[in-house]
Design a protein around this motif. Structure first.
Motif, PDB file in Angstrom:
ATOM      1  N   ASN A  31       0.071 -37.624   9.101  1.00 49.01           N
ATOM      2  CA  ASN A  31      -0.566 -36.834   8.045  1.00 49.01           C
ATOM      3  C   ASN A  31      -1.367 -37.678   7.058  1.00 49.01           C
ATOM      4  O   ASN A  31      -1.362 -37.402   5.861  1.00 49.01           O
ATOM      5  CB  ASN A  31       0.486 -35.989   7.304  1.00 49.01           C
ATOM      6  N   GLU A 205       3.772 -25.828   8.468  1.00 48.29           N
ATOM      7  CA  GLU A 205       3.738 -27.164   7.839  1.00 48.29           C
ATOM      8  C   GLU A 205       5.148 -27.697   7.597  1.00 48.29           C
ATOM      9  O   GLU A 205       5.397 -28.895   7.701  1.00 48.29           O
ATOM     10  CB  GLU A 205       2.987 -27.110   6.504  1.00 48.29           C
ATOM     11  N   GLU A 209       7.117 -31.015   9.522  1.00 50.21           N
ATOM     12  CA  GLU A 209       7.643 -32.187   8.806  1.00 50.21           C
ATOM     13  C   GLU A 209       9.142 -32.049   8.572  1.00 50.21           C
ATOM     14  O   GLU A 209       9.626 -32.045   7.458  1.00 50.21           O
ATOM     15  CB  GLU A 209       6.895 -32.402   7.483  1.00 50.21           C
ATOM     16  N   ALA A 215       4.679 -31.534   2.617  1.00 56.66           N
ATOM     17  CA  ALA A 215       3.226 -31.347   2.503  1.00 56.66           C
ATOM     18  C   ALA A 215       2.874 -30.730   1.150  1.00 56.66           C
ATOM     19  O   ALA A 215       1.926 -31.163   0.484  1.00 56.66           O
ATOM     20  CB  ALA A 215       2.724 -30.469   3.646  1.00 56.66           C
TER      21      ALA A 215
END
Ligand SMILES: *Cc1c(COP(=O)(O)O)cnc(C)c1O
Length: 372
Positions: A31, A205, A209, A215
């Motif tokens: 990312n 998202e 993760e 995020a």
């Protein structure tokens, strides 16, 4: 003695340069800058609401299964003539796979026979755009609306291909792409989840993760981050994204050369009458991204002979999927329906060498051997 391999991964020349940049930028986990560049490229070019790079298409499909909230007992409709991951990603969430047959004249799912497979337990349909050629998406999306189902496109092979002018991967609710070294655009191993509905973005998202809202934290939307949902480590490192960026910068060039090779095969074969061999059928609603050049023999014996004949000249042609409904893992769980078109492609389809650095002379030689 292999003279022409089946596939050769193409390097644009910039991969190591961008990897060097990523490494010395000091940010090599996921990312980062290259991941964002790649994701924005896909969102801008294909109109996905959100693109998330993943470590494989298999991972992207697993994310789809989680986002679709597949529970034990739910049914998912998947073509039998596909790669294991198309079904396995949903099986891991407890789904029962209801295998669908291919079209008679094309390995894609036969949209005209999906409705009879739908039950009150059906949650999703997973069309696979085989060889990068679109499935008939309009009737599939109509069924999804009628029965309130999700459509998840397995677009592993379908980068830069279109259905009635719409990019593949942008039509279903969710889609999964692959950048495995056998595909058109590569990063060794790699993939992408494309999200076309706003409602899935935030959760995707988080799942991406490790179930955290990391995020949102880095965007400054929350002042601490923690464990908020299920998930895994689905994001690739910047090293992979840097490699992929070098490929994306050359996408037009790669696609153009592949199309030239594909058309060269097809022109030679169309000019001679090939006894007992059928050429690929590209429906009028679909474009061709030249992922694959395949031929369809009339029998397993004929195909075995053809592969052998090419191999004796050092040319590697290969068959493809074994029908998943008769696989060792799933045959006892399958409901026993005969899927004769899928079995036909499993026995009779053969793929010819197709890669960027294949030469025109090699195509001519292979085509000559096949037709001779
Ligand atoms: C290649 C492929 C996959 C798997 O992709 P990975 O990136 O290797 O996980 C899934 N489905 C289809 C149709 C494929 O061709």
């Amino acid at each position: 003695m292999t003279k022409v391999p089946f596939n050769k991964p193409y390097l644009t020349g910039k991969e190591a340069h961008y990897i060097y940049q990523a490494v010395y930028s000091g940010k090599i986990s996921g990312n980062g800058i290259f991941t964002k560049k790649c994701q924005e490229f896909f969102e801008n070019r294909y109109g996905f609401k959100k693109s998330l790079l993943t470590t494989s298409c298999t991972d992207a499909l697993e994310m789809c299964a989680i986002l679709a909230e597949i529970q034990p007992g739910d049914e998912v409709i998947v073509p039998s003539y596909t790669f294991v991951s198309t079904a396995l990603a949903f099986v891991r969430q407890g789904a029962k796979i209801v295998f669908a047959d291919s079209c008679p004249d094309n390995p894609n799912i036969d949209a005209s026979h999906i409705e009879e497979l739908i039950t009150p337990n059906t949650k999703a349909i997973v069309p696979v755009h085989y060889a990068g050629v679109a499935c008939d998406m309009d009737p599939i999306m109509d069924l999804a609306r009628k029965y309130n189902l999700l459509v998840i496109e397995d677009a592993a092979q379908a980068i830069d291909s279109y259905y009635k002018g719409r990019p593949l991967g942008s039509i279903g609710h969710l889609a999964a792409f692959s950048f495995h070294e056998t595909k058109n655009i590569i990063s060794g191993e790699g993939g992408m989840l494309a999200i076309n509905e706003e409602r899935f973005i935030r959760r995707a998202e988080i799942i991406w993760e490790k179930g955290t809202n990391r995020a949102e934290f880095f965007r400054g939307e929350v002042n601490k981050y923690g464990w908020v949902d299920t998930g895994s480590s689905f994001l690739p490192s910047e090293v992979i994204a840097a490699f992929l960026w070098a490929q994306l910068e050359n996408l037009e060039n790669i696609q153009q050369r592949r199309r030239e090779l594909w058309n060269r095969y097809n022109d030679v074969f169309s000019a001679v009458v090939l006894p007992r061999i059928t050429l690929p059928n590209i429906p009028s609603y679909a474009t061709n991204n030249a992922h694959m050049y395949y031929l369809i023999c009339q029998s397993l014996e004929q195909r075995t002979e053809l592969i052998k004949k090419l191999k004796e000249k050092g040319i590697l042609a290969v068959f493809h999927y074994l029908s998943l409904h008769s696989s060792e893992y799933y045959r006892d769980k399958h409901d026993g329906r005969v899927l004769s078109n899928a079995d036909h492609f499993a026995e009779c389809l053969v793929r010819l060498p197709m890669f960027y650095e294949l030469t025109n002379d090699e195509v001519d030689e292979i085509a000559h051997l096949v037709s001779g």
